[in-house]
Design a protein around this motif. Structure first.
Motif, PDB file in Angstrom:
ATOM      1  N   TYR A  88       0.869  -1.182   0.000  1.00  0.00           N
ATOM      2  CA  TYR A  88       0.000   0.000   0.000  1.00  0.00           C
ATOM      3  C   TYR A  88       0.900   1.224   0.000  1.00  0.00           C
ATOM      4  CZ  TYR A  88      -3.316   3.545   1.548  1.00  0.00           C
ATOM      5  OH  TYR A  88      -4.089   4.671   1.632  1.00  0.00           O
ATOM      6  N   GLU A  89       0.493   2.260  -0.742  1.00  0.00           N
ATOM      7  CA  GLU A  89       1.275   3.485  -0.765  1.00  0.00           C
ATOM      8  C   GLU A  89       0.390   4.674  -1.081  1.00  0.00           C
ATOM      9  OE1 GLU A  89       5.221   5.392  -2.943  1.00  0.00           O
ATOM     10  OE2 GLU A  89       4.705   3.299  -3.302  1.00  0.00           O
ATOM     11  N   THR A  90       0.590   5.759  -0.326  1.00  0.00           N
ATOM     12  CA  THR A  90       0.014   7.059  -0.646  1.00  0.00           C
ATOM     13  C   THR A  90       1.184   8.013  -0.819  1.00  0.00           C
ATOM     14  OG1 THR A  90      -0.147   7.781   1.661  1.00  0.00           O
ATOM     15  CG2 THR A  90      -2.049   6.585   0.758  1.00  0.00           C
ATOM     16  N   GLY A  91       0.923   9.295  -0.862  1.00  0.00           N
ATOM     17  CA  GLY A  91       1.982  10.272  -1.082  1.00  0.00           C
ATOM     18  C   GLY A  91       3.137  10.189  -0.108  1.00  0.00           C
ATOM     19  N   ASP A  92       2.865  10.027   1.182  1.00  0.00           N
ATOM     20  CA  ASP A  92       3.940  10.016   2.174  1.00  0.00           C
ATOM     21  C   ASP A  92       3.906   8.815   3.114  1.00  0.00           C
ATOM     22  OD1 ASP A  92       1.747  10.623   3.725  1.00  0.00           O
ATOM     23  OD2 ASP A  92       2.667  12.336   4.714  1.00  0.00           O
ATOM     24  N   THR A  93       3.119   7.795   2.787  1.00  0.00           N
ATOM     25  CA  THR A  93       2.995   6.606   3.623  1.00  0.00           C
ATOM     26  C   THR A  93       3.095   5.360   2.753  1.00  0.00           C
ATOM     27  OG1 THR A  93       1.527   7.782   5.142  1.00  0.00           O
ATOM     28  CG2 THR A  93       1.499   5.382   5.258  1.00  0.00           C
ATOM     29  N   ILE A  94       3.813   4.363   3.270  1.00  0.00           N
ATOM     30  CA  ILE A  94       3.936   3.100   2.543  1.00  0.00           C
ATOM     31  C   ILE A  94       3.903   1.944   3.538  1.00  0.00           C
ATOM     32  CG2 ILE A  94       6.477   3.112   2.556  1.00  0.00           C
ATOM     33  CD1 ILE A  94       6.291   1.920  -0.334  1.00  0.00           C
ATOM     34  N   VAL A  95       3.275   0.855   3.127  1.00  0.00           N
ATOM     35  CA  VAL A  95       3.280  -0.385   3.888  1.00  0.00           C
ATOM     36  C   VAL A  95       4.146  -1.375   3.120  1.00  0.00           C
ATOM     37  CG1 VAL A  95       1.909  -2.299   4.804  1.00  0.00           C
ATOM     38  CG2 VAL A  95       0.958   0.027   4.785  1.00  0.00           C
ATOM     39  N   LEU A  96       5.171  -1.884   3.798  1.00  0.00           N
ATOM     40  CA  LEU A  96       6.031  -2.905   3.207  1.00  0.00           C
ATOM     41  C   LEU A  96       5.812  -4.222   3.917  1.00  0.00           C
ATOM     42  CD1 LEU A  96       9.601  -1.331   2.781  1.00  0.00           C
ATOM     43  CD2 LEU A  96       7.716  -1.405   1.143  1.00  0.00           C
ATOM     44  N   THR A  97       5.975  -5.306   3.179  1.00  0.00           N
ATOM     45  CA  THR A  97       6.077  -6.628   3.778  1.00  0.00           C
ATOM     46  C   THR A  97       7.443  -7.179   3.398  1.00  0.00           C
ATOM     47  OG1 THR A  97       5.055  -7.728   1.888  1.00  0.00           O
ATOM     48  CG2 THR A  97       3.590  -7.065   3.692  1.00  0.00           C
ATOM     49  N   TYR A  98       7.995  -8.012   4.267  1.00  0.00           N
ATOM     50  CA  TYR A  98       9.287  -8.633   3.993  1.00  0.00           C
ATOM     51  C   TYR A  98       9.446  -9.861   4.884  1.00  0.00           C
ATOM     52  CZ  TYR A  98      10.749  -5.977   8.150  1.00  0.00           C
ATOM     53  OH  TYR A  98      10.841  -5.444   9.407  1.00  0.00           O
ATOM     54  N   VAL A  99      10.366 -10.718   4.506  1.00  0.00           N
ATOM     55  CA  VAL A  99      10.698 -11.893   5.300  1.00  0.00           C
ATOM     56  C   VAL A  99      12.042 -11.637   5.966  1.00  0.00           C
ATOM     57  CG1 VAL A  99      11.252 -14.358   5.235  1.00  0.00           C
ATOM     58  CG2 VAL A  99       9.394 -13.452   3.805  1.00  0.00           C
ATOM     59  N   GLU A 100      12.081 -11.917   7.265  1.00  0.00           N
ATOM     60  CA  GLU A 100      13.300 -11.748   8.057  1.00  0.00           C
ATOM     61  C   GLU A 100      13.732 -13.114   8.576  1.00  0.00           C
ATOM     62  OE1 GLU A 100      14.505  -9.853  12.373  1.00  0.00           O
ATOM     63  OE2 GLU A 100      12.952  -8.847  11.192  1.00  0.00           O
ATOM     64  N   ALA A 101      14.933 -13.539   8.189  1.00  0.00           N
ATOM     65  CA  ALA A 101      15.507 -14.786   8.682  1.00  0.00           C
ATOM     66  C   ALA A 101      16.620 -14.443   9.658  1.00  0.00           C
ATOM     67  CB  ALA A 101      16.055 -15.619   7.529  1.00  0.00           C
ATOM     68  N   GLN A 102      16.584 -15.060  10.824  1.00  0.00           N
ATOM     69  CA  GLN A 102      17.600 -14.804  11.841  1.00  0.00           C
ATOM     70  C   GLN A 102      18.330 -16.095  12.196  1.00  0.00           C
ATOM     71  OE1 GLN A 102      16.237 -12.930  15.424  1.00  0.00           O
ATOM     72  NE2 GLN A 102      15.313 -11.206  14.344  1.00  0.00           N
ATOM     73  N   MET A 103      19.624 -15.935  12.473  1.00  0.00           N
ATOM     74  CA  MET A 103      20.420 -16.995  13.059  1.00  0.00           C
ATOM     75  C   MET A 103      20.952 -16.427  14.372  1.00  0.00           C
ATOM     76  SD  MET A 103      21.561 -20.110  12.871  1.00  0.00           S
ATOM     77  CE  MET A 103      21.490 -20.637  11.174  1.00  0.00           C
ATOM     78  N   ARG A 104      20.466 -16.985  15.482  1.00  0.00           N
ATOM     79  CA  ARG A 104      20.855 -16.525  16.816  1.00  0.00           C
ATOM     80  C   ARG A 104      21.547 -17.665  17.546  1.00  0.00           C
ATOM     81  NH1 ARG A 104      17.234 -12.633  19.921  1.00  0.00           N
ATOM     82  NH2 ARG A 104      16.450 -11.221  18.330  1.00  0.00           N
ATOM     83  N   ALA A 105      22.853 -17.566  17.664  1.00  0.00           N
ATOM     84  CA  ALA A 105      23.622 -18.576  18.392  1.00  0.00           C
ATOM     85  C   ALA A 105      23.258 -19.985  17.934  1.00  0.00           C
ATOM     86  CB  ALA A 105      23.427 -18.417  19.894  1.00  0.00           C
ATOM     87  N   GLY A 106      23.201 -20.181  16.617  1.00  0.00           N
ATOM     88  CA  GLY A 106      22.930 -21.486  16.053  1.00  0.00           C
ATOM     89  C   GLY A 106      21.462 -21.839  15.901  1.00  0.00           C
ATOM     90  N   LYS A 107      20.549 -20.974  16.325  1.00  0.00           N
ATOM     91  CA  LYS A 107      19.113 -21.233  16.202  1.00  0.00           C
ATOM     92  C   LYS A 107      18.540 -20.377  15.076  1.00  0.00           C
ATOM     93  CE  LYS A 107      18.584 -22.625  20.929  1.00  0.00           C
ATOM     94  NZ  LYS A 107      17.699 -22.739  22.044  1.00  0.00           N
ATOM     95  N   TYR A 108      17.914 -21.051  14.125  1.00  0.00           N
ATOM     96  CA  TYR A 108      17.400 -20.407  12.931  1.00  0.00           C
ATOM     97  C   TYR A 108      15.904 -20.148  13.076  1.00  0.00           C
ATOM     98  CZ  TYR A 108      16.332 -19.716   7.966  1.00  0.00           C
ATOM     99  OH  TYR A 108      15.908 -19.200   6.777  1.00  0.00           O
ATOM    100  N   SER A 109      15.463 -18.977  12.625  1.00  0.00           N
ATOM    101  CA  SER A 109      14.035 -18.664  12.606  1.00  0.00           C
ATOM    102  C   SER A 109      13.740 -17.774  11.413  1.00  0.00           C
ATOM    103  CB  SER A 109      13.593 -17.975  13.903  1.00  0.00           C
ATOM    104  OG  SER A 109      14.184 -16.695  14.006  1.00  0.00           O
ATOM    105  N   ARG A 110      12.461 -17.734  11.050  1.00  0.00           N
ATOM    106  CA  ARG A 110      12.008 -16.851   9.984  1.00  0.00           C
ATOM    107  C   ARG A 110      10.696 -16.222  10.414  1.00  0.00           C
ATOM    108  NH1 ARG A 110      10.382 -19.649   5.517  1.00  0.00           N
ATOM    109  NH2 ARG A 110      10.491 -17.811   4.224  1.00  0.00           N
TER     110      ARG A 110
END
Length: 142
Positions: A88-110
């Motif tokens: 979604y986007e208007t003149g000064d506002t936007i909604v983004l979606t994204y996938v974040e993958a993390q590796m924390r001390a050997g533990k994987y998550s998304r």
């Protein structure tokens, strides 16, 4: 960012850059040289976040949570961002979606994230975070 950058380009750059900040802030080797002010400048005054746990954090609580996690890893925390899209986007506002993958001390998550940004000339990359909502795609490995 150049003055001609679109709101999508600015918000996408902010997502990527802010997650690089997290990697540096959370790493004991780089935390001392990481500017925490960057974190404080990026959230709008009414910012709130809902992490995958479902608890709601306001701006002050979010900043304190990030501050408290300083230098908690020893080079074993990474984040990868993928699939950034505008929903979604208007003149000064936007909604983004994204996938974040993390590796924390050997533990994987998304996690799947959706974030609302507004244009702000004083914020890093020219946008402020107004809202962030995350949900698990893959919970951390045990």
């Amino acid at each position: 960012m150049s003055q001609g950058s679109t709101l999508f380009e600015k918000a996408s750059a902010e997502v990527l850059d802010f997650h690089r900040f997290f990697e540096a802030w959370y790493d004991a080797a780089t935390a001392d040289s990481t500017d925490f002010g960057r974190c404080e400048r990026t959230f709008g005054g009414a910012f709130h976040m809902i992490p995958p746990t479902g608890r709601m954090f306001d701006r002050a609580e979010t900043i304190e949570l990030i501050r408290a996690n300083r230098a908690t890893f020893q080079g074993n925390f990474t984040i990868e961002i993928s699939d950034i899209r505008a929903s979604y986007e208007t003149g000064d506002t936007i909604v983004l979606t994204y996938v974040e993958a993390q590796m924390r001390a050997g533990k994987y998550s998304r996690r799947q994230a959706s974030a609302i940004f507004t244009a702000s000339s004083s914020a890093p990359n020219g946008v402020e975070w107004q809202h962030l909502h995350e949900t698990w795609l893959q919970m951390p490995d045990n």
